[in-house]
Design an enzyme around this catalytic site. Structure first.
Site, PDB file in Angstrom:
ATOM      1  N   HIS A   1     -11.479  -3.143   3.042  1.00  0.00           N
ATOM      2  CA  HIS A   1     -11.277  -2.803   4.292  1.00  0.00           C
ATOM      3  C   HIS A   1     -12.180  -1.588   4.598  1.00  0.00           C
ATOM      4  O   HIS A   1     -12.322  -1.224   5.839  1.00  0.00           O
ATOM      5  CB  HIS A   1      -9.755  -2.553   4.764  1.00  0.00           C
ATOM      6  CG  HIS A   1      -9.138  -1.556   4.112  1.00  0.00           C
ATOM      7  ND1 HIS A   1      -9.171  -1.522   2.693  1.00  0.00           N
ATOM      8  CD2 HIS A   1      -8.796  -0.263   4.384  1.00  0.00           C
ATOM      9  CE1 HIS A   1      -8.464  -0.358   2.109  1.00  0.00           C
ATOM     10  NE2 HIS A   1      -8.486   0.375   3.403  1.00  0.00           N
ATOM     11  N   ASP A   2     -12.565  -1.063   3.564  1.00  0.00           N
ATOM     12  CA  ASP A   2     -13.484   0.165   3.817  1.00  0.00           C
ATOM     13  C   ASP A   2     -14.848   0.072   3.612  1.00  0.00           C
ATOM     14  O   ASP A   2     -15.825   1.029   3.535  1.00  0.00           O
ATOM     15  CB  ASP A   2     -12.781   1.381   2.894  1.00  0.00           C
ATOM     16  CG  ASP A   2     -11.338   1.740   3.237  1.00  0.00           C
ATOM     17  OD1 ASP A   2     -11.255   1.890   4.357  1.00  0.00           O
ATOM     18  OD2 ASP A   2     -10.949   2.171   2.229  1.00  0.00           O
TER      19      ASP A   2
ATOM     20  N   GLU B   1      -6.612   3.802  -5.878  1.00  0.00           N
ATOM     21  CA  GLU B   1      -7.621   4.009  -5.398  1.00  0.00           C
ATOM     22  C   GLU B   1      -8.081   5.497  -5.883  1.00  0.00           C
ATOM     23  O   GLU B   1      -7.250   6.637  -5.135  1.00  0.00           O
ATOM     24  CB  GLU B   1      -7.652   3.952  -3.885  1.00  0.00           C
ATOM     25  CG  GLU B   1      -9.026   4.264  -3.258  1.00  0.00           C
ATOM     26  CD  GLU B   1      -9.038   4.460  -1.740  1.00  0.00           C
ATOM     27  OE1 GLU B   1     -10.041   4.001  -1.110  1.00  0.00           O
ATOM     28  OE2 GLU B   1      -8.061   5.093  -1.300  1.00  0.00           O
TER      29      GLU B   1
ATOM     30  N   ASP C   1      -2.963   4.639  -2.352  1.00  0.00           N
ATOM     31  CA  ASP C   1      -4.183   5.152  -1.385  1.00  0.00           C
ATOM     32  C   ASP C   1      -4.318   6.551  -2.132  1.00  0.00           C
ATOM     33  O   ASP C   1      -3.770   7.369  -2.373  1.00  0.00           O
ATOM     34  CB  ASP C   1      -3.634   5.182   0.010  1.00  0.00           C
ATOM     35  CG  ASP C   1      -4.771   5.486   0.893  1.00  0.00           C
ATOM     36  OD1 ASP C   1      -5.644   4.750   1.096  1.00  0.00           O
ATOM     37  OD2 ASP C   1      -4.692   6.587   1.542  1.00  0.00           O
TER      38      ASP C   1
ATOM     39  N   ASP D   1       0.833  -1.139   0.124  1.00  0.00           N
ATOM     40  CA  ASP D   1      -0.295   0.063  -0.014  1.00  0.00           C
ATOM     41  C   ASP D   1       1.084   1.207  -0.006  1.00  0.00           C
ATOM     42  O   ASP D   1       1.768   1.406   0.578  1.00  0.00           O
ATOM     43  CB  ASP D   1      -0.768  -0.043   1.228  1.00  0.00           C
ATOM     44  CG  ASP D   1      -2.304   0.498   0.918  1.00  0.00           C
ATOM     45  OD1 ASP D   1      -2.537   1.520   0.433  1.00  0.00           O
ATOM     46  OD2 ASP D   1      -3.264  -0.320   1.298  1.00  0.00           O
TER      47      ASP D   1
HETATM   48  C1  GLC Z   1      -8.317   5.178   1.769  1.00  0.00           C
HETATM   49  C2  GLC Z   1      -8.062   3.943   2.614  1.00  0.00           C
HETATM   50  C3  GLC Z   1      -8.704   4.133   3.953  1.00  0.00           C
HETATM   51  C4  GLC Z   1      -8.093   5.098   4.427  1.00  0.00           C
HETATM   52  C5  GLC Z   1      -7.933   6.552   3.834  1.00  0.00           C
HETATM   53  C6  GLC Z   1      -7.049   7.485   4.286  1.00  0.00           C
HETATM   54  O1  GLC Z   1      -9.483   5.399   1.363  1.00  0.00           O
HETATM   55  O2  GLC Z   1      -8.561   2.733   1.932  1.00  0.00           O
HETATM   56  O3  GLC Z   1      -8.679   2.898   4.520  1.00  0.00           O
HETATM   57  O4  GLC Z   1      -8.627   5.706   5.708  1.00  0.00           O
HETATM   58  O5  GLC Z   1      -7.759   6.315   2.439  1.00  0.00           O
HETATM   59  O6  GLC Z   1      -5.808   7.172   4.274  1.00  0.00           O
END
Ligand code: GLC
Length: 556
Positions: free
Chosen positions: A323-324, A254, A200, A100
């Site tokens: 995980h979100d 992401e 991320d 990540d």
């Molecule tokens: C992304 C991650 C999440 C995190 C956020 C801030 O969305 O997947 O878990 O809280 O970024 O880093």
């Protein structure tokens, strides 16, 4: 559509959230040795790639997405030697490891932020420091976790920007030195032998000049300015060129608030990344705000996902959770009577769409949402932040008023410990787990799924094989059939090569009652490639599907 053959298009990715995967030393928190101990499980599933959520040194305000040292391993997870062992073990098994990459922000404990706060030479400009109007923030942008995106720092006498928690300060990517430091760090990891990055919130890195106010009607106020900002594409291209372009990697970014058109710039053949995670299908059951419930219907989900299937100029990443996000059987199907059937139904969808499938830990055994009953039970900054914000605004008085929505939506649903067996704490730890274990663990666990020849887990293994054996499922075109049908999702995959044309028909019943499919393709339905019920009646052009039944046919 990008048809060139590459390993990451054929791969299946398994996502490990280390904090909740397996605890080897009894402190209640998962760790790297724990991951190593369970690699057999991941390998036996047929996964090719592991995406490991952040394991870097971090105060853990946001479970590692608040990094204080990019080149060190968080103590609770182990040491750099443990991590090196993990990489070697993964590679020995013929799998790959992607890490990540969290570079939109750092923890406020990071050395860069400390130097920035102290005004050390050149470091002030590493972050966004602005004068507010007295106590007022410099603009109306909000944090993704609720509340203002600005925090006053007494020492500096100014405010810094944080699009997430106040301990996650946004890096200033307009500063070339920041970018250089990031690239150097990425190359350091690539040199260690990793196989790529999951990046991320990577499309948030560029903020527009002057940081203009956002539309206050937007739940995440400011998003139209900071998502896909003016230099996002250029910075990502520079990053790719300076780092992973020289390696045989897989990258997936992401991307918040991205549509197919913008996404195509990022992932087309000459774009800066291989794949991205968009959120459009994750919003079908979300109202205007995080706390507003919305009914979802299948036609919306089909429309959104089909649009990406056919319109993206690039390769899709396929995910239904991570995980979100909540657990998928609870969210899109049935976590009660038909948990088994619906867990398999959703798996069939994931493995027969066009793109690379991502399986999140626990999904392969049909784990379910947790029955949260108070804010104290929760750890997730987002759920807590959103509820507290509503309470402060006087919109909500008690947790009970939002309990249903928190149960449905909280990120902690995905973060409860992995359920390995029937023993105490589901075999996750000998100590006290950092987050509650789902009470259904005696029924829903890996050991039980191993003993049961008809389990969701066994079906995932079958699907991995089926996808390996059928090129049409990897490289075939996608065509949606009966788009307006409210219970059925049916589509055709077609692949034409020198050897001829291969076609398969996928029919999925998202309802808990029997549903009859009237579609022309049914006339051509031949051999069953895979199905989630044992006996599949032969068809005479009529497909009668049982509750949550999934069938994949060869077309003749
Ligand atoms: C992304 C991650 C999440 C995190 C956020 C801030 O969305 O997947 O878990 O809280 O970024 O880093």
């Amino acid at each position: 559509m990008d048809r060139e053959r590459t390993w990451w298009k054929e791969a299946v990715v398994y996502q490990i959230y280390p904090k909740s995967f397996n605890d080897s030393d009894g402190d209640g928190v998962g760790d790297l040795q724990g991951v190593i101990d369970r690699l057999d499980h991941v390998e036996s599933l047929g996964a090719d790639v592991i995406w490991l959520n952040p394991v870097y040194e971090s105060p853990q305000a946001d479970n590692g997405y608040d990094i204080s040292d990019y080149r060190a391993i968080h103590e609770e997870y182990g040491t750099m030697e443990d991590w090196e062992d993990l990489l070697a073990e993964v590679h020995d098994r013929g799998m790959r490891l992607i890490m990540d990459l969290v570079v939109n922000h750092t923890s406020t404990d990071h050395e860069w932020f400390r130097k920035s706060r102290e005004g050390e030479d050149g470091y002030r400009e590493y972050y966004y420091w602005r004068d507010g109007d007295g106590e007022e923030p410099p603009n109306n942008w909000k944090s993704g976790f609720g509340g203002s995106a600005w925090e006053r720092d007494e020492e500096v006498g100014e405010q810094y920007l944080h699009l997430f928690d106040r301990t996650q300060a946004d890096l200033n990517w307009d500063n070339a030195e920041v970018r250089e430091d990031v690239y150097e760090m990425m190359n350091w990891w690539l040199e260690k032998g990793i196989d790529g990055f999951r990046m991320d919130v990577v499309n948030l890195v560029s903020k527009p000049e002057g940081l203009p106010d956002g539309d206050p009607e937007q739940d995440w106020t400011g998003i139209e300015h900071f998502a896909n900002g003016p230099n996002a594409q250029a910075y990502l291209e520079e990053m790719a060129e300076r780092t992973y372009d020289d390696y045989d990697t897989m990258t997936v970014g992401e991307c918040v608030d991205v549509d197919v058109e913008t996404a195509s710039d990022y992932v087309s053949a000459d774009g800066p990344m291989d794949m991205l995670f968009h959120f459009e299908h994750m919003f079908v059951d979300v109202g205007d705000r995080w706390l507003s419930p919305a009914e979802w219907d299948l036609t919306d989900l089909k429309a959104v996902m089909s649009h990406w299937q056919t319109e993206l100029d690039g390769w899709n990443s396929l995910y239904l959770t991570n995980h979100d996000q909540p657990r998928i059987v609870s969210r899109f199907a049935d976590d009660g009577e038909y948990r088994r059937e619906s867990g398999k139904l959703l798996a069939t969808l994931l493995f027969t769409l066009s793109g690379t499938p991502y399986v999140y830990q626990g999904q392969e055994i049909g784990m379910t949402n947790y029955p949260w009953s108070s804010l104290d039970e929760l750890d997730d900054l987002q759920s807590i932040g959103k509820v507290e914000e509503a309470m402060e605004a006087g919109e909500v008085d008690a947790f009970e008023e939002v309990q249903d929505i928190v149960r449905a939506r909280s990120r902690d649903n995905a973060r409860t410990p992995m359920q390995w067996d029937e023993s105490e704490h589901a075999g996750f730890t000998d100590g006290d787990p950092w987050l509650a274990v789902n009470p259904d663990y005696e029924e829903v666990n890996v050991a039980a799924a191993e003993r049961d020849g008809d389990s969701i887990l066994q079906y995932y293994r079958t699907l991995v094989d089926v996808r390996d054996e059928n090129d049409v499922l990897v490289y075939g075109d996608y065509q949606l059939l009966i788009p307006d049908h409210e219970e059925l999702w049916a589509y055709r995959r077609t692949l034409t090569t020198d050897g001829g044309t291969d076609e398969v028909l996928v029919v999925l019943n998202f309802d808990d009652t029997e549903t009859v499919a009237t579609l022309d393709d049914a006339e051509r339905a031949g051999e069953v490639v895979v199905a989630n019920y044992d006996e599949v009646p032969t068809t005479d052009g009529v497909l009668t599907l049982r509750p949550y039944e999934a069938r994949v046919y060869e077309l003749e």
